[in-house]
Enzyme design. Sequence first.
Site, short mmCIF file in Angstrom:
data_model
loop_
_atom_site.label_atom_id
_atom_site.label_comp_id
_atom_site.label_asym_id
_atom_site.label_seq_id
_atom_site.Cartn_x
_atom_site.Cartn_y
_atom_site.Cartn_z
N LYS A 64 0.85 -1.20 0.00
CA LYS A 64 0.00 0.00 0.00
C LYS A 64 0.88 1.25 0.00
O LYS A 64 0.62 2.21 -0.73
CB LYS A 64 -0.93 -0.02 1.22
CG LYS A 64 -2.04 -1.04 1.06
CD LYS A 64 -2.84 -1.30 2.32
CE LYS A 64 -3.85 -2.43 2.06
NZ LYS A 64 -4.60 -2.85 3.22
N GLN A 85 -4.85 -1.65 9.40
CA GLN A 85 -4.71 -2.97 8.79
C GLN A 85 -5.31 -4.02 9.73
O GLN A 85 -4.94 -4.11 10.90
CB GLN A 85 -3.23 -3.26 8.51
CG GLN A 85 -2.98 -4.54 7.77
CD GLN A 85 -3.53 -4.52 6.35
OE1 GLN A 85 -3.39 -3.56 5.61
NE2 GLN A 85 -4.19 -5.60 5.96
N ASP A 121 -11.30 2.75 3.82
CA ASP A 121 -11.64 1.33 3.71
C ASP A 121 -13.15 1.12 3.68
O ASP A 121 -13.63 0.02 3.37
CB ASP A 121 -11.05 0.55 4.90
CG ASP A 121 -9.85 -0.29 4.51
OD1 ASP A 121 -9.64 -0.51 3.31
OD2 ASP A 121 -9.13 -0.74 5.43
#
Length: 280
Positions: free
Chosen positions: A53, A97, A120
Site C-alpha cells: 500500500k 490494517q 476502507d
Amino acid sequence: MAQIIDGKALSKEIRLELTEEVAQMKEEQGIVPGLAVVLVGEDPASTVYVRNKEKACGEVGMYSEVYRLPKETSEEDVLLLISKLNEDSKIHGILVQLPVPDHIDESKVLNNIDPKKDVDGFHPVNVGKLFSGEDAFVPCTPLGVMEMLHRNNVEIKGKEAVIIGRSNIVGKPMAALLLQEHATVTICHSRTADLKAHAKNADILVVATGRANMVTGDMVKPGATVIDVGINRVDDVLVGDVNFEEAKEVAGLITPVPGGVGPMTITMLLKNTLKAAKIS
Ligand code: NAD
C-alpha cells in the site's frame, strides 16, 4: 472458452489515470492526497499488504505515513493515534490494517476513524450510506469488482447476480453495489441449502468464501461472468475459490487468481484516498 479479465493490466491503466489526477490536484490546489496506514503487530501477510500500500501511494505521487506499532500496543494508544490522524490536515485517508491483536476491539477502532477519512469504508456511517444509496466510501475489494465489470462492459441491470460469501468486507457491500445498479441479487453462504442451483442461475457470479476451488465448472451458467475474489495458498501456490480450469470452459468472462481482483483492491484504496482529498 471464457475471455480472461486481466486485473493487473486494468489496475495499471487506472493507476496511470490516478497519477494524472494527483499531479493536477497538486498543481491546481497545492494538495497532495495523504494516506496513513496503522499496523499493529507483525502478522507476515499484513506486513506485506502494508508495504504494498505504501509503495502504491508513492507510485501515483501520493503522500503516505505508516505507523508500525508493536503487538502489545494498548487500545488506548491506538485510539489516541487515530484521533491525532483525524485532525492531521496532511492525512486524507486512514486505514487500520486488519486483523488487530485480540486485546484491541476492532469495531471500536474502526468507529473512531473520521467517516470522511474512512478510505476502507468500514465505518458504520459509510456502511449505512452505501446501503441507503448515498455517496459513501465503499470497501476497496467490491469497488474493484464493480470497476472490472464496468470496464469490461458487463451488463448489470436486470441480470441475476449471485454472491457466494456474506462478509462485511466483500459479500455484503458487493450485494449493495450490484443492487444499486439494478441487478437481482442473491447472497449465498455456508448454510445455503442448494448452492449449485443458485450459482448456476447467475449471469454474474462473485465468489468470496476462502475455500480453494470450491466453485466447479458444473456450477457455472454458460456465458456467465465469474469474479473470483478468493486468495488461498495450496501447496505454496495461490489459487482462488473458483476452479479456474473448469470454469473457464463454461464462463463468458472470468478473473484469474492471482492477477484478477487482487491488484484492483489496492488501486481502489488509492482511488478512495484521492476521493477523500477531494472531499477535504
Ligand atoms: P470471510 O471468511 O469473512 O467470509 C467467508 C464467507 O464465505 C462467509 O460468509 C461464509 O458463509 C461463506 N462460505 C464459507 N464456506 C462456504 C461454503 N462452503 N459455501 C458457501 N459459502 C461459504 O472471508 P472474506 O474476508 O470475505 O474473504 C473471502 C476470500 O476472499 C478469502 O479467500 C480472502 O482471502 C479473499 N479476499 C481477497 C481480497 C482481494 O483483494 N482479492 C480481499 C478480501 C478478501
